[in-house]
Design a protein around this motif. Structure first.
Motif, PDB file in Angstrom:
ATOM      1  N   THR A 207      27.580  13.293  21.566  1.00  0.00           N
ATOM      2  CA  THR A 207      26.577  14.213  22.110  1.00  0.00           C
ATOM      3  C   THR A 207      26.322  14.004  23.600  1.00  0.00           C
ATOM      4  O   THR A 207      25.748  14.871  24.244  1.00  0.00           O
ATOM      5  N   LEU A 208      26.685  12.838  24.125  1.00  0.00           N
ATOM      6  CA  LEU A 208      26.398  12.449  25.507  1.00  0.00           C
ATOM      7  C   LEU A 208      24.892  12.352  25.785  1.00  0.00           C
ATOM      8  O   LEU A 208      24.490  12.248  26.935  1.00  0.00           O
ATOM      9  N   TYR A 209      24.077  12.376  24.734  1.00  0.00           N
ATOM     10  CA  TYR A 209      22.634  12.327  24.956  1.00  0.00           C
ATOM     11  C   TYR A 209      22.201  10.908  25.329  1.00  0.00           C
ATOM     12  O   TYR A 209      21.447  10.715  26.287  1.00  0.00           O
ATOM     13  N   LEU A 255      31.549  10.300  43.616  1.00  0.00           N
ATOM     14  CA  LEU A 255      31.860   9.713  42.308  1.00  0.00           C
ATOM     15  C   LEU A 255      30.578   9.456  41.520  1.00  0.00           C
ATOM     16  O   LEU A 255      30.483   9.798  40.330  1.00  0.00           O
ATOM     17  N   PHE A 256      29.579   8.861  42.172  1.00  0.00           N
ATOM     18  CA  PHE A 256      28.325   8.560  41.482  1.00  0.00           C
ATOM     19  C   PHE A 256      27.630   9.836  41.006  1.00  0.00           C
ATOM     20  O   PHE A 256      27.076   9.882  39.907  1.00  0.00           O
ATOM     21  N   GLU A 257      27.656  10.877  41.837  1.00  0.00           N
ATOM     22  CA  GLU A 257      27.013  12.135  41.455  1.00  0.00           C
ATOM     23  C   GLU A 257      27.713  12.780  40.269  1.00  0.00           C
ATOM     24  O   GLU A 257      27.058  13.364  39.387  1.00  0.00           O
ATOM     25  N   LYS A 258      29.035  12.684  40.224  1.00  0.00           N
ATOM     26  CA  LYS A 258      29.775  13.244  39.084  1.00  0.00           C
ATOM     27  C   LYS A 258      29.349  12.569  37.792  1.00  0.00           C
ATOM     28  O   LYS A 258      29.063  13.235  36.790  1.00  0.00           O
ATOM     29  N   MET A 259      29.285  11.239  37.805  1.00  0.00           N
ATOM     30  CA  MET A 259      28.941  10.518  36.583  1.00  0.00           C
ATOM     31  C   MET A 259      27.478  10.715  36.204  1.00  0.00           C
ATOM     32  O   MET A 259      27.143  10.826  35.019  1.00  0.00           O
ATOM     33  N   ALA A 260      26.601  10.773  37.184  1.00  0.00           N
ATOM     34  CA  ALA A 260      25.178  10.986  36.893  1.00  0.00           C
ATOM     35  C   ALA A 260      24.925  12.370  36.314  1.00  0.00           C
ATOM     36  O   ALA A 260      23.943  12.571  35.589  1.00  0.00           O
ATOM     37  N   ALA A 261      25.806  13.326  36.629  1.00  0.00           N
ATOM     38  CA  ALA A 261      25.589  14.715  36.220  1.00  0.00           C
ATOM     39  C   ALA A 261      26.120  15.038  34.830  1.00  0.00           C
ATOM     40  O   ALA A 261      25.831  16.115  34.302  1.00  0.00           O
ATOM     41  N   PHE A 262      26.893  14.139  34.229  1.00  0.00           N
ATOM     42  CA  PHE A 262      27.512  14.461  32.943  1.00  0.00           C
ATOM     43  C   PHE A 262      26.487  14.895  31.898  1.00  0.00           C
ATOM     44  O   PHE A 262      26.710  15.855  31.156  1.00  0.00           O
ATOM     45  N   SER A 263      25.369  14.187  31.799  1.00  0.00           N
ATOM     46  CA  SER A 263      24.395  14.484  30.747  1.00  0.00           C
ATOM     47  C   SER A 263      23.497  15.669  31.089  1.00  0.00           C
ATOM     48  O   SER A 263      22.689  16.084  30.254  1.00  0.00           O
ATOM     49  N   TYR A 264      23.615  16.213  32.289  1.00  0.00           N
ATOM     50  CA  TYR A 264      22.794  17.363  32.692  1.00  0.00           C
ATOM     51  C   TYR A 264      23.572  18.681  32.678  1.00  0.00           C
ATOM     52  O   TYR A 264      22.974  19.751  32.724  1.00  0.00           O
ATOM     53  N   GLY A 265      24.914  18.607  32.651  1.00  0.00           N
ATOM     54  CA  GLY A 265      25.733  19.799  32.851  1.00  0.00           C
ATOM     55  C   GLY A 265      25.408  20.955  31.927  1.00  0.00           C
ATOM     56  O   GLY A 265      25.319  22.093  32.356  1.00  0.00           O
ATOM     57  N   GLY A 266      25.240  20.684  30.630  1.00  0.00           N
ATOM     58  CA  GLY A 266      24.971  21.762  29.681  1.00  0.00           C
ATOM     59  C   GLY A 266      23.527  21.866  29.265  1.00  0.00           C
ATOM     60  O   GLY A 266      23.186  22.633  28.362  1.00  0.00           O
ATOM     61  N   ASP A 267      22.644  21.092  29.900  1.00  0.00           N
ATOM     62  CA  ASP A 267      21.227  21.074  29.528  1.00  0.00           C
ATOM     63  C   ASP A 267      20.558  22.336  30.067  1.00  0.00           C
ATOM     64  O   ASP A 267      20.504  22.563  31.276  1.00  0.00           O
ATOM     65  N   ARG A 278      17.771  19.266  42.183  1.00  0.00           N
ATOM     66  CA  ARG A 278      18.394  18.225  42.995  1.00  0.00           C
ATOM     67  C   ARG A 278      18.220  16.839  42.374  1.00  0.00           C
ATOM     68  O   ARG A 278      18.310  15.823  43.066  1.00  0.00           O
ATOM     69  N   LYS A 279      18.018  16.800  41.073  1.00  0.00           N
ATOM     70  CA  LYS A 279      17.748  15.537  40.394  1.00  0.00           C
ATOM     71  C   LYS A 279      18.898  14.548  40.565  1.00  0.00           C
ATOM     72  O   LYS A 279      18.676  13.362  40.830  1.00  0.00           O
ATOM     73  N   VAL A 280      20.133  15.023  40.407  1.00  0.00           N
ATOM     74  CA  VAL A 280      21.289  14.127  40.498  1.00  0.00           C
ATOM     75  C   VAL A 280      21.387  13.515  41.887  1.00  0.00           C
ATOM     76  O   VAL A 280      21.565  12.290  42.042  1.00  0.00           O
ATOM     77  N   GLN A 281      21.256  14.338  42.926  1.00  0.00           N
ATOM     78  CA  GLN A 281      21.324  13.829  44.302  1.00  0.00           C
ATOM     79  C   GLN A 281      20.174  12.859  44.588  1.00  0.00           C
ATOM     80  O   GLN A 281      20.355  11.850  45.281  1.00  0.00           O
ATOM     81  N   ARG A 377      30.106  20.276  29.430  1.00  0.00           N
ATOM     82  CA  ARG A 377      28.924  21.138  29.260  1.00  0.00           C
ATOM     83  C   ARG A 377      28.757  21.550  27.806  1.00  0.00           C
ATOM     84  O   ARG A 377      27.628  21.602  27.282  1.00  0.00           O
ATOM     85  N   GLU A 378      29.872  21.824  27.125  1.00  0.00           N
ATOM     86  CA  GLU A 378      29.797  22.230  25.723  1.00  0.00           C
ATOM     87  C   GLU A 378      29.310  21.078  24.842  1.00  0.00           C
ATOM     88  O   GLU A 378      28.571  21.294  23.880  1.00  0.00           O
ATOM     89  N   ILE A 379      29.733  19.857  25.159  1.00  0.00           N
ATOM     90  CA  ILE A 379      29.283  18.698  24.384  1.00  0.00           C
ATOM     91  C   ILE A 379      27.769  18.521  24.512  1.00  0.00           C
ATOM     92  O   ILE A 379      27.066  18.243  23.535  1.00  0.00           O
TER      93      ILE A 379
END
Length: 420
Positions: A207-209, A255-267, A278-281, A377-379
């Motif tokens: 779920t990536l939650y 790189l850090f922003e990509k990883m921090a954004a994984f759990s927000y992409g489909g939210d 701008r939460k990730v940044q 995002r689908e996950i």
């Protein structure tokens, strides 16, 4: 006999997750010996559910390892032990220790623990302290906690009892939250999940939650060998996934922003004003040192990745063979989704007929980055939506409205500040 049996089970578990870590090629240092640390000579304090360790004196060093028994080397996962101010550490441990119900693994996260841009200590409404507790038996845990802390639960949950709470908690993504709980002079929110659910999400990204939250800096309060191991797998998986979405050369912040954004992409909250856009940044800009501590050593262990400790520039090889090696080590849920997508695009060779040729074709695909981001995002989308709806039951209507209003207020403030 019991000790030998426990070690055999631990060895089988270690082998079952060794695949995601197997590309690390750096030779182990002498401190990372495969010989397990010796068992303590004096085990006079044996309890079924040991309490979290008491606060240490001010000389406490974050580099000191929390004792992990049996198979893990003494320094394994030291990148996960991130420092916080002594006052914060003592508060987090005191709050966790105050629960009578047995907690197997606990961590704190979010803006109440680590600095985030947009928050300051002078704010009239400081952020909630966020906790996750992993337990063995949720029904038993909630039964004890309802007896000790009935005010943490809404009236209907107390009436329906711990069995209902445990069953409702089990709905994907498998967590129960109690929010706006006053403890030790602060306001907290804590989620309860099972140790099995946590470890499964860390390895497979079901779920990536939970695993997505643990891609970002967290403060471990009570440690567990199994979670320490699976969290290391989770961090390496996040690193591989982010590298597959990035160009040949890039700044470490990206790189850090990509990883921090994984759990927000489909939210859906990110799209409809439930979160600061701008939460990730804001997270990365204030927690750069913690991100580097988490990931730098792991990146040095991956082939074809070049990242000096004194540099902010990362380089990677973009040859299809190198990228296909990264793809094949991704978590099973994401890997299965990619296989399904690319089986339609590359019916020949099929993954069953010629696995190496199939994944080599995937590694050389120019759209791989966008396909990975879409599948992430689908996950996230389904479980994030379900958990938001579960909040109406777990925290009650009044607290849910209060929590949502606070999130919308942050979104509105960030929008006004960006426009000005």
């Amino acid at each position: 006999m019991m000790l030998q049996s426990a070690r055999r089970r631990s060895l089988l578990f270690t082998r079952s997750i060794s695949r995601p870590l197997s590309t690390e090629t750096n030779p182990p240092s002498p401190s990372l010996s495969n010989v397990p640390p010796p068992l303590p000579s004096n085990r006079s304090r044996v309890r079924f559910s040991p309490a979290p360790r008491p606060p240490q004196p001010s000389s406490y060093s974050p580099r000191v390892q929390i004792s992990l028994p049996y198979l893990l080397p003494p320094n394994f996962g030291r990148n996960q032990v991130l420092s916080v101010p002594d006052s914060t550490r003592a508060l987090l441990e005191e709050i966790t220790r105050s629960f009578d119900a047995p907690i197997r693994y606990a961590f704190a996260y979010g803006s109440g623990v680590f600095a985030q841009k947009g928050y300051s200590k002078a704010d009239a409404s400081p952020p909630l302290l966020d906790f996750i507790f992993a337990v063995n038996h949720p029904s038993h845990w909630h039964s004890i906690n309802i007896h000790q802390n009935p005010s943490h639960y809404p009236l209907h949950a107390r009436f329906l009892g711990s069995s209902f709470i445990a069953q409702f908690q089990g709905i994907e993504p498998g967590i129960w939250f109690n929010a706006y709980v006053p403890m030790n002079g602060v306001m907290i929110k804590y989620g309860v999940t099972t140790i099995d659910n946590l470890c499964s999400d860390l390895i497979n990204w079901n779920t990536l939650y939970l695993s997505g939250r643990m891609h970002k800096p967290i403060r471990i309060i009570k440690d567990d060998t199994r979670v320490r191991l699976t969290q290391q797998v989770n961090l390496v998986s996040a690193l591989r996934t982010a590298l597959l979405t990035l160009p040949e050369s890039f700044e470490e912040d990206l790189l850090f922003e990509k990883m921090a954004a994984f759990s927000y992409g489909g939210d859906f909250r990110m799209r409809f004003g439930g979160e600061n856009p701008r939460k990730v940044q804001n997270i990365v800009s204030a927690q750069r040192a913690q991100f580097k501590e988490l990931y730098w050593r792991l990146a040095r262990g991956l082939p074809d990745v070049h990242w000096s400790q004194t540099s902010t520039i990362i380089n990677q090889d973009m040859f299809p063979r190198a990228r296909s090696a990264l793809v094949r080590k991704l978590p099973s849920n994401l890997l299965h989704r990619l296989e399904t997508q690319y089986s339609r695009k590359y019916p020949v060779p099929s993954p069953d007929a010629d696995s190496s040729a199939f994944w080599l074709s995937v590694g050389g695909d120019k759209t791989l980055s966008s396909v990975i981001e879409q599948e992430l995002r689908e996950i996230v989308r389904g479980p994030a939506t379900v958990q938001s709806l579960k909040g109406l039951v777990t925290t009650g209507l009044n607290k849910s409205i209060r929590y949502s209003a606070a999130k919308v207020g942050k979104w509105w403030s960030s929008r006004n500040s960006s426009e000005s």
